[in-house]
Design a protein around this motif. Structure first.
Motif, short mmCIF file in Angstrom:
data_model
loop_
_atom_site.label_atom_id
_atom_site.label_comp_id
_atom_site.label_asym_id
_atom_site.label_seq_id
_atom_site.Cartn_x
_atom_site.Cartn_y
_atom_site.Cartn_z
N UNK A 1 0.81 -1.22 0.00
CA UNK A 1 0.00 0.00 0.00
C UNK A 1 0.84 1.27 0.00
N UNK A 2 1.95 1.28 0.77
CA UNK A 2 2.71 2.53 0.91
C UNK A 2 4.15 2.46 0.41
N UNK A 3 4.66 1.27 0.17
CA UNK A 3 6.05 1.13 -0.28
C UNK A 3 6.11 0.22 -1.51
N UNK A 4 5.12 0.34 -2.38
CA UNK A 4 4.94 -0.61 -3.48
C UNK A 4 6.14 -0.73 -4.42
N UNK A 5 6.89 0.34 -4.74
CA UNK A 5 8.04 0.17 -5.65
C UNK A 5 9.05 -0.88 -5.19
N UNK A 6 9.13 -1.14 -3.88
CA UNK A 6 10.05 -2.17 -3.38
C UNK A 6 9.62 -3.54 -3.93
N UNK A 7 8.31 -3.79 -3.94
CA UNK A 7 7.81 -5.06 -4.48
C UNK A 7 7.95 -5.09 -5.99
N UNK A 8 7.58 -4.01 -6.66
CA UNK A 8 7.61 -3.96 -8.13
C UNK A 8 9.03 -4.16 -8.66
N UNK A 9 10.02 -3.71 -7.91
CA UNK A 9 11.42 -3.86 -8.34
C UNK A 9 12.02 -5.19 -7.89
N UNK A 10 11.21 -6.06 -7.27
CA UNK A 10 11.69 -7.38 -6.86
C UNK A 10 12.66 -7.36 -5.72
N UNK A 11 12.49 -6.41 -4.77
CA UNK A 11 13.46 -6.27 -3.68
C UNK A 11 12.89 -6.63 -2.31
N UNK A 12 11.69 -7.21 -2.29
CA UNK A 12 11.09 -7.66 -1.03
C UNK A 12 11.05 -9.18 -1.00
N UNK A 13 11.55 -9.77 0.10
CA UNK A 13 11.63 -11.23 0.22
C UNK A 13 11.07 -11.64 1.58
N UNK A 14 10.64 -12.91 1.64
CA UNK A 14 10.22 -13.51 2.91
C UNK A 14 11.15 -14.67 3.21
N UNK A 15 11.78 -14.64 4.39
CA UNK A 15 12.65 -15.74 4.79
C UNK A 15 11.81 -16.97 5.09
N UNK A 16 12.42 -18.14 4.95
CA UNK A 16 11.71 -19.41 5.20
C UNK A 16 12.47 -20.21 6.26
N UNK A 17 12.32 -19.87 7.52
CA UNK A 17 13.02 -20.63 8.56
C UNK A 17 12.43 -22.02 8.70
N UNK A 18 13.22 -23.01 9.10
CA UNK A 18 12.71 -24.38 9.22
C UNK A 18 11.88 -24.57 10.49
N UNK A 19 11.11 -25.67 10.50
CA UNK A 19 10.31 -26.03 11.68
C UNK A 19 11.00 -27.10 12.52
N UNK A 20 11.74 -28.00 11.88
CA UNK A 20 12.30 -29.15 12.59
C UNK A 20 13.78 -29.29 12.32
N UNK A 21 14.47 -29.87 13.28
CA UNK A 21 15.89 -30.20 13.15
C UNK A 21 16.05 -31.70 13.39
N UNK A 22 16.42 -32.42 12.33
CA UNK A 22 16.58 -33.87 12.42
C UNK A 22 18.07 -34.19 12.50
#
Length: 687
Positions: free
Chosen positions: A558-579
């Motif tokens: 809504x307020x910082x959309x150019x960050x998404x449009x330029x492909x500069x926003x990411x979501x980390x994927x931390x793990x759930x389990x340690x085997x």
């Protein structure tokens, strides 16, 4: 309504350029340019035909004479252009190849396995742009001669380009070959300056370079350059029996001490492409065989020289063979660096192609049937299948070179040079970016909770928006302080889809994010002023973490959309389990879902591994130690992240989805949840 004479456009207004008329009308289309480079290209077209005879094994000596009157003569001892009458056209082979576009012996016949000229345009283009063009063919015990003026056959009544010309068709026998005379072709031409820019002239140094390079590429042929003046003739001979290694020694910068010996790589490979058969019908997946020869070495200096050739033709802009070489070098040497203990420090990024090529002198030569180029001047090879062939041949050789005990010491010296080049490059970049960042931050007071990075520049820098202070502790120890910054967020930020702009900007967490990014918000957001190259949302792998990510994505949309449009926003994927497994060599595996954890445990137990049970589950990022967090979530080489994107075509649909899922109206959201309940995979829900 009656059209005026100026607006009438009919069939009589169409023009058909026949024969060589098209070359004279648009010479730049056929020789690349009409400056001095175009004049040198005329010479290249003629000498390349003689070189093809040498590559085929029929010519051993090619003599180029630059006459005092400006004409150029090329003599070879090859088979000679065919002199017999061509059945379809009714003219001799000599007249056919010198007066008709797209005619020659290189369209898949038995004359040549590989060749530099393929379009059948080169020699006829030279003929079309010449005042006079003389050809002498020694073949079948006879001497044949023919002359042309701007591509038209005839005879001249004397020497030189200004002699009187009389049109006359046909190849003429002027005598018998002498007993000690070899077969071959002799061509002499006088280019017409009217087709070229004022002041354009043959570059003698360019001619010398062309002959020298070709002599390196065709070791079995001797090239002679004779430069004639009114008083004397000077002569230079080019012959290099060692081929590409000699060329590497010649191209290496003067005084540059070699770090490695010259590596010579040769091999073959196959690829497939679409090609026309003898009847002109296009066939798919036609098998081709390519011959690859590469020579290269590293020196102590910083300059890089990579020369590329296809069938002896220099490709100034490289092409698919260079791409294959570069991919092989990076992949094989990255793997070798990773295998060699003590080269890379912990958390250091692997070197780039720029580092691998520093100080390298390389020559890449491929021989292939019917190569494809981006233009008639053959400056860039575009045959797609060559990339994988070259990559496979070079990668296999480099792998063997780095692992063979006889060359391992030399290889390690090169690997150390590459790693050192990477460090120097990054240090220099940090110094430049430090000054740039200092200017941007002057007078700006950042939030006290920001754990900033050490001024390594926008392109590489990353800002992690971290859920909670507990995760901040591990993240602070895990991060690379040169380029990874941390901003902890307390709790869940405001849902901006429901809030007013005033309420949004009063929210402390949102205000901190906007301030740290340094690029404003809403319509005034300036992407070029953003202080970080990437923003990574790092929240726990649970329902609350998902909610926090959703709220942050809503804020950016809504307020910082150019960050998404330029492909500069990411979501980390931390793990759930340690085997982890027991034994002399315990193993550690991280999984992201309950289903993945169960299948991994089953696979390990089936393989005879003893798994530590119960398998621990991370309740949040704060439960991971620094090494675990670095390896799974923050290390660019091993982490998993999801890029948040927004295509222009999807913008309206994205806005509708945000309004539906995060907006004020409850009823549409409830209805959507009811309709979508059947789409949920209950087994995949993590509880």
């Amino acid at each position: 309504m009656t059209a005026s004479a100026e607006t009438i456009y009919g069939a009589d207004d169409l023009t058909h350029l026949e024969g060589l008329e098209a070359v004279r009308k648009r010479p730049g289309m056929y020789i690349g340019s009409t400056d001095s480079r175009g004049i040198n290209h005329l010479f290249s077209e003629v000498v390349d035909n003689s070189t093809d005879e040498g590559v085929a094994g029929y010519a051993t000596r090619i003599v180029v004479t630059l006459h005092a009157d400006g004409s150029v003569q090329v003599d070879d001892d090859g088979r000679g252009i065919p002199t017999g009458v061509h059945a379809k056209s009714g003219i001799s082979g000599v007249e056919l190849v010198l007066t008709r576009l797209h005619a020659g012996g290189k369209f898949g016949g038995s004359g040549y396995k590989t060749s530099g000229g393929l379009h059948g345009v080169g020699a006829s283009a030279v003929n079309a742009l010449s005042h006079r063009f003389d050809v002498t063919v020694r073949r079948d015990g006879l001497v044949h001669q023919m002359s042309f003026a701007h591509g038209a056959p005839g005879v001249f009544d004397g020497p030189g380009a200004r002699a009187k010309f009389t049109p006359r068709s046909g190849l003429h026998v002027t005598g018998k070959m002498k007993r000690d005379e070899t077969t071959g072709t002799s061509i002499r031409y006088w280019h017409d300056a009217r087709y070229f820019e004022t002041g354009a002239a043959l570059d003698v140094e360019g001619v010398r370079s062309k002959l020298r390079n070709t002599a390196f590429l065709v070791p079995g042929v001797t090239y002679v350059l004779r430069t004639a003046t009114e008083d004397s003739i000077s002569e230079e001979t080019f012959h290099f029996p060692n081929g590409l290694p000699d060329m590497v020694d010649f191209l290496a910068p003067t005084g540059d001490r070699a770090v490695s010996g010259t590596l010579v790589v040769s091999g073959e490979g196959t690829y497939k492409e679409n090609a026309a058969d003898e009847n002109g019908v296009m066939q798919s997946n036609v098998p081709r065989r390519a011959e690859v020869e590469v020579a290269f070495r590293w020196g102590t200096g910083y300059e890089r020289t990579v020369e590329c050739f296809t069938n002896t033709i220099r490709n100034v802009h490289g092409g698919t063979h260079r791409k294959g070489f570069e991919r092989a070098a990076v992949k094989a040497l990255h793997a070798a660096i990773a295998r060699t203990r003590g080269l890379l420090r912990a958390k250091e990024e692997p070197p780039t192609l720029e580092d691998v090529l520093e100080g390298m002198t390389a020559v890449i030569h491929v021989r292939i049937p019917e190569p494809q180029f981006t233009s008639q001047t053959k400056d860039e090879l575009s045959t797609a299948g060559i990339t994988k062939v070259v990559q496979a041949v070079v990668e296999a050789h480099l792998r063997e070179w780095t692992e063979d005990r006889r060359t391992k010491v030399e290889a390690k010296t090169v690997l150390q040079k590459i790693v050192d080049a990477s460090r120097v490059r990054l240090t220099q970049k940090q110094q430049k970016d430090a000054a740039r960042r200092k200017t941007a931050l002057e007078g700006a007071a950042m939030p006290a909770k920001l754990v900033d990075c050490r001024t390594t520049g926008v392109a590489r820098s990353e800002l992690f928006l971290v859920e909670g202070d507990s995760a901040l502790g591990s993240a602070r120890l895990a991060r690379v302080s040169e380029y990874q910054a941390l901003l902890p967020l307390r709790g869940k930020i405001l849902n901006v889809q429901k809030a007013s702009l005033a309420d949004t900007l009063r929210n402390a967490e949102i205000a901190s994010i906007v301030q740290v990014l340094g690029a404003g918000s809403g319509r005034t957001f300036d992407l070029s002023a953003m202080r970080y190259g990437r923003v990574i949302l790092m929240a726990d792998a649970d329902v609350d973490g998902s909610h926090i990510r959703t709220l942050l994505i809503t804020l950016f949309a809504k307020y910082l959309r150019p960050v998404i449009e330029d492909g500069r926003l990411y979501a980390a994927m931390p793990p759930l389990h340690k085997i982890t497994t027991r034994g002399r060599k315990p193993q550690t595996h991280f999984t992201f879902t309950q289903r993945e954890m169960e299948s991994t445990v089953a696979r390990l137990e089936k393989a005879g591994k003893q798994v530590v049970t119960p398998v621990p589950r991370f309740k949040g990022l704060g439960e991971m130690d620094a090494d675990e967090l670095w390896e799974t979530t923050m290390n660019p080489a091993t982490r998993s992240v999801r890029r948040i994107t927004l295509a222009e075509a999807d913008a309206a649909a994205a806005d509708e989805a945000l309004d539906l899922l995060m907006g004020e109206k409850v009823e549409p959201r409830r209805a959507w949840l009811v309709r979508s309940a059947a789409r949920v995979d209950r087994a995949a829900i993590d509880v």
